[in-house]
Design an enzyme around this catalytic site. Structure first.
Site, PDB file in Angstrom:
ATOM      1  N   SER A 118       0.802  -1.223   0.000  1.00  0.00           N
ATOM      2  CA  SER A 118       0.000   0.000   0.000  1.00  0.00           C
ATOM      3  C   SER A 118       0.832   1.269   0.000  1.00  0.00           C
ATOM      4  CB  SER A 118      -0.947   0.015   1.209  1.00  0.00           C
ATOM      5  OG  SER A 118      -0.219  -0.034   2.421  1.00  0.00           O
TER       6      SER A 118
ATOM      7  N   ASP B 255      -3.716   8.213   8.017  1.00  0.00           N
ATOM      8  CA  ASP B 255      -4.752   7.398   8.663  1.00  0.00           C
ATOM      9  C   ASP B 255      -4.220   6.524   9.798  1.00  0.00           C
ATOM     10  OD1 ASP B 255      -3.284   5.569   7.265  1.00  0.00           O
ATOM     11  OD2 ASP B 255      -4.895   4.945   5.915  1.00  0.00           O
TER      12      ASP B 255
ATOM     13  N   HIS C 188      -0.654   5.015   6.947  1.00  0.00           N
ATOM     14  CA  HIS C 188      -0.068   5.585   5.735  1.00  0.00           C
ATOM     15  C   HIS C 188       0.247   7.065   5.927  1.00  0.00           C
ATOM     16  CE1 HIS C 188      -2.728   2.182   4.536  1.00  0.00           C
ATOM     17  NE2 HIS C 188      -1.626   1.822   3.901  1.00  0.00           N
TER      18      HIS C 188
END
Length: 390
Positions: A50, A356, A359
């Site tokens: 991610s 968040d 990230h």
């Protein structure tokens, strides 16, 4: 905590000082370096999780929703951030378009590369479900298989095309050898080690993890790849969502910046073995340019001095609700004590390092990118615009 992990931290401390000196030197010279040839990179092929996913997992499963993407794209863009990721800034520095996700068939162009990264990806395959733990089924070996299929199929289509317009979104076969192959993966392997086993057990499987990443590099080299840009893993123990679980920690659990020492030690050991393997690959693949990028040092430098760099406390989270033991993830709704909570974003994401809790924000990604792309955190210490075969 083992003695060896403590010794590794001391080693990384010395390396961090060395990177700081290198950064000062490169800050003065920038990219105006003599004796180096400027790269003409026509495409980027990225493999990762991610941290560099530009829409893969979103295309495969659930589309990313608001408020992700709000800062730059002004709509969800398949990224775990309010805006761009480091891979986006890499593309920008090389004057290439932002990478389309390989799994995204809508409006995608692959003329200048493709992104095989998906959120939750690991180097080793995990016997877990995406719906239970968030582990992506697209581990590194699968991403490499997808690349092989991509190269073969696009090559056939390109050669069969009778008009240039039919080739517009296809990679040129001759560009594969001159492309940059980027890796940003391993954090989820460490997270799985933390979740499922002790640090000793993780150390036992770590050589196999590194072997699999090295095998991926070798395979790509056999397919004609020559330019590699390989990120190590970041300070996982500094992720705010983890830090918030330690309200009154015992002495020796956290470092001076509130990061979990044991978790960072696992990342440090991963990075130590990865760097050693990259050095070995240089002797095994003499016709390749392999650049090792110390993402850990760059991110830790930012986390260690947030206010000096214009950010709020590194433990603050822009998007999401995390109070006491209650967690509502970014963009979601839930009821807490009978009250519905919408976990929206902060007023000014540019002031935050963490988007968040896991990230990074676009602003933080931009800061980190600026500090690695000029070569101040790379081995060898060359800008990305020169990190290729001359």
């Amino acid at each position: 905590m083992s003695h060896s992990f403590g010794a590794v931290r001391m080693e990384v401390g010395r390396v961090f000082i060395a990177w700081s000196i290198a950064f000062l030197l490169l800050s003065v010279s920038g990219e105006e370096m003599t004796g180096l040839s400027h790269c003409d990179i026509p495409a980027i092929y990225n493999f990762g999780d991610s941290n560099s996913d530009t829409g893969g997992i979103s295309a495969a499963f659930y589309p990313a929703g608001q408020p992700s993407g709000e800062t730059f794209f002004h709509e969800p863009a398949g990224r775990g951030s309010d805006g761009r990721l480091i891979i986006d800034f890499i593309a920008k520095r090389l004057r290439l378009p932002y990478l389309s996700a390989y799994l995204d068939s809508i409006g995608a162009s692959f003329r200048h590369g493709a992104n095989f990264a998906t959120g939750g990806s690991t180097i080793r395959q995990l016997n877990e479900s995406f719906f239970l733990t968030g582990a992506s089924p697209f581990s590194l070996d699968i991403q490499i298989v997808q690349f092989d299929q991509f190269k073969t199929h696009t090559g056939k289509l390109y050669n069969k095309a009778k008009k240039n317009s039919h080739r517009r979104n296809l990679p040129r076969p001759q560009d594969f050898s001159d492309a940059l192959y980027t890796f940003d993966i391993g954090q989820n392997d460490i997270a799985a080690g933390i979740r499922k086993s002790s640090s000793e057990n993780f150390r036992a499987v770590l050589p196999d993890i590194i072997d699999q990443l090295a095998s991926a590099v070798k395979h790509l080299h056999e397919q004609g790849a020559r330019n590699f840009w390989i990120h190590n893993t970041g300070p996982i123990g500094c992720l705010p969502v983890t830090q918030r679980n330690y309200h009154h920690p015992m002495p020796g659990i956290l470092d001076e910046h509130g990061c979990l020492i044991a978790q960072n030690d696992m990342a440090i050991e991963f990075n130590r073995q990865l760097k050693r393997r990259v050095t070995k690959l240089r002797t095994q693949l003499p016709g390749a340019a392999l650049t090792y990028v110390d993402i850990f040092a760059a991110k830790y430098k930012l986390i260690s001095n947030p206010k000096e760099q214009g950010f709020v406390d590194a433990r603050s989270i822009c998007c999401g609700y995390h109070e006491d033991s209650n967690h509502v993830w970014c963009g979601h709704r839930d009821k807490i004590n009978g009250t519905e909570i919408y976990a929206g974003s902060c007023e000014d994401p540019s002031k935050y390092i963490s988007w968040d809790g896991v990230h990074y924000t676009e602003a933080a990604n931009h800061w980190i990118a600026n500090h690695i792309l000029n070569g101040s955190f790379t081995d060898p210490p060359v800008p990305i615009t020169h990190a290729c075969l001359s």
